[in-house]
Design a protein around this motif. Structure first.
Motif, PDB file in Angstrom:
ATOM      1  N   TYR A 268       1.579  -3.737  22.625  1.00  0.00           N
ATOM      2  CA  TYR A 268       0.893  -2.636  23.311  1.00  0.00           C
ATOM      3  C   TYR A 268      -0.555  -2.657  22.851  1.00  0.00           C
ATOM      4  O   TYR A 268      -0.848  -2.994  21.702  1.00  0.00           O
ATOM      5  N   GLY A 269      -1.459  -2.282  23.734  1.00  0.00           N
ATOM      6  CA  GLY A 269      -2.879  -2.376  23.402  1.00  0.00           C
ATOM      7  C   GLY A 269      -3.534  -3.511  24.176  1.00  0.00           C
ATOM      8  O   GLY A 269      -4.738  -3.519  24.384  1.00  0.00           O
ATOM      9  N   THR A 270      -2.707  -4.457  24.610  1.00  0.00           N
ATOM     10  CA  THR A 270      -3.208  -5.532  25.471  1.00  0.00           C
ATOM     11  C   THR A 270      -3.601  -4.905  26.809  1.00  0.00           C
ATOM     12  O   THR A 270      -2.937  -3.987  27.291  1.00  0.00           O
ATOM     13  N   THR A 271      -4.668  -5.392  27.412  1.00  0.00           N
ATOM     14  CA  THR A 271      -5.053  -4.800  28.701  1.00  0.00           C
ATOM     15  C   THR A 271      -4.360  -5.533  29.854  1.00  0.00           C
ATOM     16  O   THR A 271      -3.914  -6.672  29.708  1.00  0.00           O
TER      17      THR A 271
ATOM     18  N   SER B 187      -0.942   0.169  20.061  1.00  0.00           N
ATOM     19  CA  SER B 187      -2.172   0.942  20.259  1.00  0.00           C
ATOM     20  C   SER B 187      -1.906   2.397  19.912  1.00  0.00           C
ATOM     21  O   SER B 187      -0.803   2.754  19.508  1.00  0.00           O
TER      22      SER B 187
ATOM     23  N   ASP C 239      -0.273   0.614  28.472  1.00  0.00           N
ATOM     24  CA  ASP C 239       0.423   1.898  28.494  1.00  0.00           C
ATOM     25  C   ASP C 239      -0.538   3.077  28.375  1.00  0.00           C
ATOM     26  O   ASP C 239      -0.213   4.095  27.796  1.00  0.00           O
ATOM     27  N   ASN C 240      -1.691   2.925  28.979  1.00  0.00           N
ATOM     28  CA  ASN C 240      -2.715   3.963  28.861  1.00  0.00           C
ATOM     29  C   ASN C 240      -2.219   5.306  29.410  1.00  0.00           C
ATOM     30  O   ASN C 240      -1.593   5.363  30.465  1.00  0.00           O
TER      31      ASN C 240
ATOM     32  N   ASP D 138      -5.332  -0.247  28.744  1.00  0.00           N
ATOM     33  CA  ASP D 138      -4.154  -0.728  27.999  1.00  0.00           C
ATOM     34  C   ASP D 138      -2.944  -0.710  28.919  1.00  0.00           C
ATOM     35  O   ASP D 138      -2.876   0.114  29.820  1.00  0.00           O
TER      36      ASP D 138
ATOM     37  N   TYR E  82      -1.506   4.577  21.984  1.00  0.00           N
ATOM     38  CA  TYR E  82      -0.609   5.117  23.008  1.00  0.00           C
ATOM     39  C   TYR E  82       0.854   4.745  22.769  1.00  0.00           C
ATOM     40  O   TYR E  82       1.754   5.505  23.096  1.00  0.00           O
TER      41      TYR E  82
ATOM     42  N   ASP F  80      -8.963  -2.921  32.967  1.00  0.00           N
ATOM     43  CA  ASP F  80      -9.248  -3.017  31.534  1.00  0.00           C
ATOM     44  C   ASP F  80      -8.523  -1.951  30.716  1.00  0.00           C
ATOM     45  O   ASP F  80      -8.750  -1.815  29.513  1.00  0.00           O
TER      46      ASP F  80
END
Ligand code: FMN
Length: 421
Positions: free
Chosen positions: A256-259, A231, A300-301, A298, A233, A296
């Motif tokens: 990464y990017g998966t919630t 993502s 690694d948000n 990510d 991030y 919801d």
């Protein structure tokens, strides 16, 4: 399917005790490729990939390698396999199921940076992993993948296993270095950082098990392709240790990017009996506790950075509505009070006081003054301790004050109404 198995693709496919099996499944191919490359070009690829450390702090790996690479003389590479953070078990799986992948990553790192000697520091409780890693190193040495003139080149590198004695703080870089040197695991004042003065005062590059495993993967697909996974991030895949109130607990590898919700629902199968999720702790005992409404995000948000904590090493601990928030926080604080190395006062004394204050919330005895004391002490510990233990330990308190303020006010109001236990 949201899983993307790159570092775990050989799990249960190869026999971890059989080096030929590993080699038959692309094993050591990327070491052979690396040995034909200019060492600096390898670091360039890792930089392009934007690989970040998987041990918790999330620092850019290439920056550490670059600064370590410029050091001259004796220098060491250390693989951090201490994995003492509650809720994390990914490094154990990597060691038990694909151990040569770790050796290949360490070899690539050593070749790129000019180190001759490495250590793998494994927590003492991981007896099976220790046996497998020792066996793996012997096999690699017998087949000229470790030792002098590796694969008939001028490159030499060897690895030794060091067994920890079960202290959580020994995962922290300086405590780990002290422990490798045979001293009690206590942090050091920094700077200087390990890349300048580490093991026996020599430059030392420390990376997590999963970080090393990413190096062959990056060389295989190239830095450019790697940074397209993930993502805005973070790049690459992440190993997630999923536990708590989920139907299918276990280790999963996702981009990464998966919630967080996808991991819990699609991979974990949601909660048993469909009980509502009350809260989720991310990273382990030192991570943020967030409510169901935030799932919801990510994995690694950047939003988690307000607590100086993102996903840590990648644990997701799910708790349904049968859990009391303060029981969880108390268990975390007792853990840190027990695991503090005692070197600095805010950590040694502060965690004992945090336990006392949180106990009051557990027992419905807390006042507004206790709330204020808890808040300020959490900040003091976060800001004044010497190492990452105290800098991250109050995260469950700080995050729940932000996301579950009503739980605190309800407890205080309960006492005010004279119904304390
Ligand atoms: C108390 C404490 C415990 C830690 N435990 C571990 C651990 O078990 N494994 C790990 O890789 N990093 C751990 N870390 C982070 C390491 O200090 C270090 O940042 C990491 O090994 C660097 O590797 P990376 O850049 O590949 O993530 C811990 C840090 C602290 C403060």
């Amino acid at each position: 399917m949201i899983e993307r198995r790159e570092l775990t693709k050989r799990f249960d496919v190869i026999n971890p005790f059989d080096m030929d099996d590993f080699i038959a499944h692309e094993g050591y191919d990327m070491l052979k490729k690396a040995l034909t490359m200019d060492p600096l070009k390898i670091i360039d690829e890792i930089q392009t990939a934007r690989l970040t450390g998987r041990g918790g702090a999330g620092f850019l790996t290439a920056i550490k390698m670059n600064s370590f690479q410029t050091e001259i003389g004796v220098k060491y590479i250390v693989c951090n396999a201490d994995e003492g953070e509650p809720g994390n078990f990914k490094d154990r799986y990597l060691m038990e199921k694909d151990p040569h992948q770790i050796i290949e990553g360490m070899l690539i790192s050593a070749y790129a940076t000019g180190a001759l000697k490495g250590y793998i520091y494994i927590r003492g409780e991981y007896r099976k992993a220790i046996t497998i890693m020792k066996h793996t190193i012997e096999d690699a040495r017998a087949n000229h993948y470790l030792g002098t003139h590796i694969l008939d080149t001028n490159f030499s590198f060897d690895i030794e296993v060091r067994r920890g004695a079960g202290a959580y703080v020994c995962g922290e870089e300086f405590a780990l270095i002290e422990s490798i040197e045979g001293k009690p695991g206590r942090t050091r004042v920094k700077p200087p950082y390990p890349a300048q003065k580490g093991v026996y005062q020599h430059p030392t590059l420390i990376n997590n098990v999963e970080t090393f495993c990413n190096l062959p993967f990056i060389l295989r697909i190239g830095g450019e392709a790697y940074q397209n996974i993930g993502s805005r991030y973070a790049t690459g895949t992440k190993l997630i240790s999923l536990s708590g109130n989920v139907q299918h607990k276990g280790l999963y590898e996702v981009p990464y990017g998966t919630t967080i919700r996808q991991v819990i629902q699609e991979l974990g199968g949601g909660t048993p009996n469909n009980r509502p999720i009350k809260m989720v702790q991310l990273g382990g005992a030192c991570g943020a506790i967030i409510p169901e409404e935030l799932l919801d995000m990510d994995i690694d948000n950047e939003r988690f950075e307000i607590f100086d904590s993102k996903m840590g090493a990648g644990a997701i601990i799910v708790m349904d509505d049968s859990h009391d928030l303060f029981d969880i926080i108390l268990r975390n604080m007792e853990f840190f009070a027990h695991e503090s190395c005692g070197k600095c006062t805010p950590c040694r004394e502060g965690h004992i006081q945090l336990v006392r204050l949180v106990e009051k919330f557990v027992l419905y005895e807390a006042t507004e003054q206790d709330y204020a004391s808890l808040k300020s002490l959490a900040s003091v510990i976060h800001e004044t301790t010497l190492c990452g233990l105290g800098q991250t330990s109050p995260t469950s308190i700080k995050s729940t004050m932000e996301f579950f303020p009503e739980e605190y006010t309800k407890r205080i109001a309960y006492r005010r109404r004279g119904r304390s236990l």
